[in-house]
Design an enzyme around this catalytic site. Structure first.
Site, PDB file in Angstrom:
ATOM      1  N   GLN A  17      11.715  52.485  -6.750  1.00 19.99           N
ATOM      2  CA  GLN A  17      13.022  52.629  -6.107  1.00 19.99           C
ATOM      3  C   GLN A  17      14.195  52.574  -7.075  1.00 19.99           C
ATOM      4  OE1 GLN A  17      11.810  49.574  -3.087  1.00 19.99           O
ATOM      5  NE2 GLN A  17      13.203  50.731  -1.807  1.00 19.99           N
ATOM      6  N   GLU A 158       4.150  43.339   0.376  1.00 16.93           N
ATOM      7  CA  GLU A 158       4.134  43.788   1.773  1.00 16.93           C
ATOM      8  C   GLU A 158       2.941  44.640   2.164  1.00 16.93           C
ATOM      9  OE1 GLU A 158       7.756  45.491   3.129  1.00 16.93           O
ATOM     10  OE2 GLU A 158       8.876  43.646   2.855  1.00 16.93           O
ATOM     11  N   GLU A 372      12.385  38.671  -0.464  1.00 12.61           N
ATOM     12  CA  GLU A 372      13.314  39.736  -0.053  1.00 12.61           C
ATOM     13  C   GLU A 372      13.985  39.333   1.235  1.00 12.61           C
ATOM     14  OE1 GLU A 372      11.939  43.821   0.373  1.00 12.61           O
ATOM     15  OE2 GLU A 372      10.721  43.613  -1.437  1.00 12.61           O
TER      16      GLU A 372
END
Ligand code: BGP
Length: 466
Positions: A17, A158, A372
């Site tokens: 990202q 995740e 996060e």
């Protein structure tokens, strides 16, 4: 309310990202490269150009009191094909990056896999394929032997979102929908891989700490109707239960398996029967985990749903367009009395508090990091070259308050990483969903501290949440 002196005030990134440079220095293809190409999706180059500008970002950490940074290693920078020959340029790059962070007092928390499976492995079923799991373990062992300067490791980022978005919502490559069986098998493959890597790490006597980062958001029933309560529990079983139990208990409970199998059955899939050998790995690994990373953005309210599957992802920030009704899992209902972001994410700090307290009940949950948390906002620079992101300050304050309250009640949360350190692009929402302390002008690649960065600096220095 006060933070302990050793509390980590961090910022989070993920290789794909922010790095850009997707074709530079021998990097191999990842699933997103092809997926974005084929679906006319977002351009991952140059993203926030972290590959070249990491020094500036770490300098900003130092200036603004950020003493921890989550960084992920791009698997295909190390092994361009996912296995086989090592790419020295990739290895050198991460040594330089880690060194720069450490030398400047910004501790790197390094994740081995953050959604960027090598292209061919993703095509071959990702972690639902045992061979991919084996190749991941090899890659992980290589990194653990090579990057001995790193002291904090996370195996995965995740497991649930990575699995469900590949195979149920279809928003991540390969973009398949309602394949609940592949989702469960992908989750199980990743949880097994995590256990194998953790066992290797501890058995080989390596120094440092290892954990895993799970997306752990709370699912509530919309009311006290029995069927709706059960829907929330079923959603929770597949989204949270499998991950929490495998990681912290070393086994899946019968209750969780029954609920997951109900979802599989009503969708026409075979029962999930985990392999005994995998379960042995999990059993052995659970007591060895050093920390649990919690990623959490929102909370969810569920209602029983028996109709056909419907899922519409709001990836544009057009408020009110999200829809999700999954057979056997439930319908997600958005409550009018709960504030929401433009992407329909319900803001509910108590959801984070409840989750911290829940995982803290497990004996193996020795330490927690909020790895996060943050809010995506459509933002522009104002005439003073900054962004008045009061909504972010408010969001983060309220979530930090939940963290401190949990610690007062016996939890052991040792750090918080804002998603994201600087603006970067969002996998399925693109470049207009900004999360950072630092505004990135994606054309010039210049960084501008937002109001929240100044607020964070003050907080990290005073350790006092006002
Ligand atoms: C998490 C991911 C991050 C990041 C974040 C924000 O699921 O670990 O990589 O993208 O969510 O979500 P989004 O980008 O969908 O707004």
């Amino acid at each position: 309310m006060r933070f302990s002196d050793d509390f980590v005030f961090g910022g989070a990134t993920a290789a794909y990202q922010c790095e850009g440079a997707t074709k530079e220095d021998g990097k191999g293809l990842v699933c997103w490269d092809v997926y974005y190409d084929e679906t006319n999706g977002y351009n991952p180059d140059p993203a926030s150009d972290f590959y070249h500008k990491y020094k500036e970002d770490i300098d900003n950490c130092v200036k603004f009191g950020i003493n921890g940074i989550r960084i992920s290693i791009a698997w295909t920078r190390i092994f361009p094909k996912g296995y086989g020959e090592v790419n020295k340029q990739g290895v050198d790059h991460y040594h330089e990056l880690f060194k720069y962070a450490i030398d400047n007092g910004v501790e790197p928390y390094v994740t081995l896999h953050h959604f960027d499976t090598p292209y061919l492995f993703n095509k071959d079923g990702d972690f639902s394929n045992k061979e991919v799991e084996d190749y991941f373990v090899e890659y992980a062992k290589f990194c653990l032997d090579e990057f001995t300067e790193v002291e904090k490791w996370a195996t995965f980022n995740e497991i649930w979102p990575w699995s469900v978005n590949q195979f149920v919502t279809g928003t991540f490559p390969p973009g398949e929908k309602y394949q609940f069986n592949k989702t469960v098998s992908n989750i199980h493959g990743m949880l097994t891989a995590h256990a194998r890597v953790l066992n290797h790490f501890k058995d080989s006597g390596k120094e440092g700490e290892m954990g895993v980062i799970h997306s752990l958001e709370t699912y509530y029933s919309i009311d006290d109707n029995e069927e709706n309560i059960e829907a929330a529990k079923r959603y929770d079983a597949i989204a949270n239960g499998l991950a929490i139990e495998s990681t912290l208990l070393g086994e899946y409970t019968k209750e969780t398996l029954d609920r997951v199998n109900y979802i599989l059955e009503v969708n026409g899939f075979d029962e999930f029967k985990p392999d005994e050998k995998d379960l042995e790995e999990m059993k052995k690994a659970a007591p060895k985990i050093d920390f649990l990373g919690i990623n959490s953005y929102q909370a969810h309210w569920m209602k029983e749903y028996k109709g056909e599957n419907v899922h519409h992802h709001n990836g544009t920030g057009d408020k009110g367009t999200f829809e999700s009704r999954l057979k056997g899992m439930g319908e997600e209902v958005k409550r009018d009395d709960i504030p929401k972001t433009d992407w329909d994410w319900s803001i509910y700090p108590k959801g984070l508090y409840d989750m911290i307290m829940r995982v803290s009940q497990y004996e193996n949950c020795k330490k927690i990091y909020i790895t996060e948390n943050g809010i995506g906002i459509k933002e522009e620079l104002n005439e003073n070259n900054t962004v008045e992101d009061d909504a972010r300050i408010d969001y983060v304050s309220k979530h930090l308050e939940a963290v401190l309250k949990a610690n007062e009640n016996g939890a052991n949360v040792k750090g918080y990483f804002l998603w994201s350190l600087m603006d970067m692009f969002s996998w399925s929402n693109g470049y207009n969903k900004r999360y950072g302390f630092f505004f990135v002008d994606f054309k010039t690649q210049k960084r501008y501290p937002k109001k929240s960065a100044y607020w964070w600096k003050e907080l990290s220095e005073s350790k006092e949440l006002k």
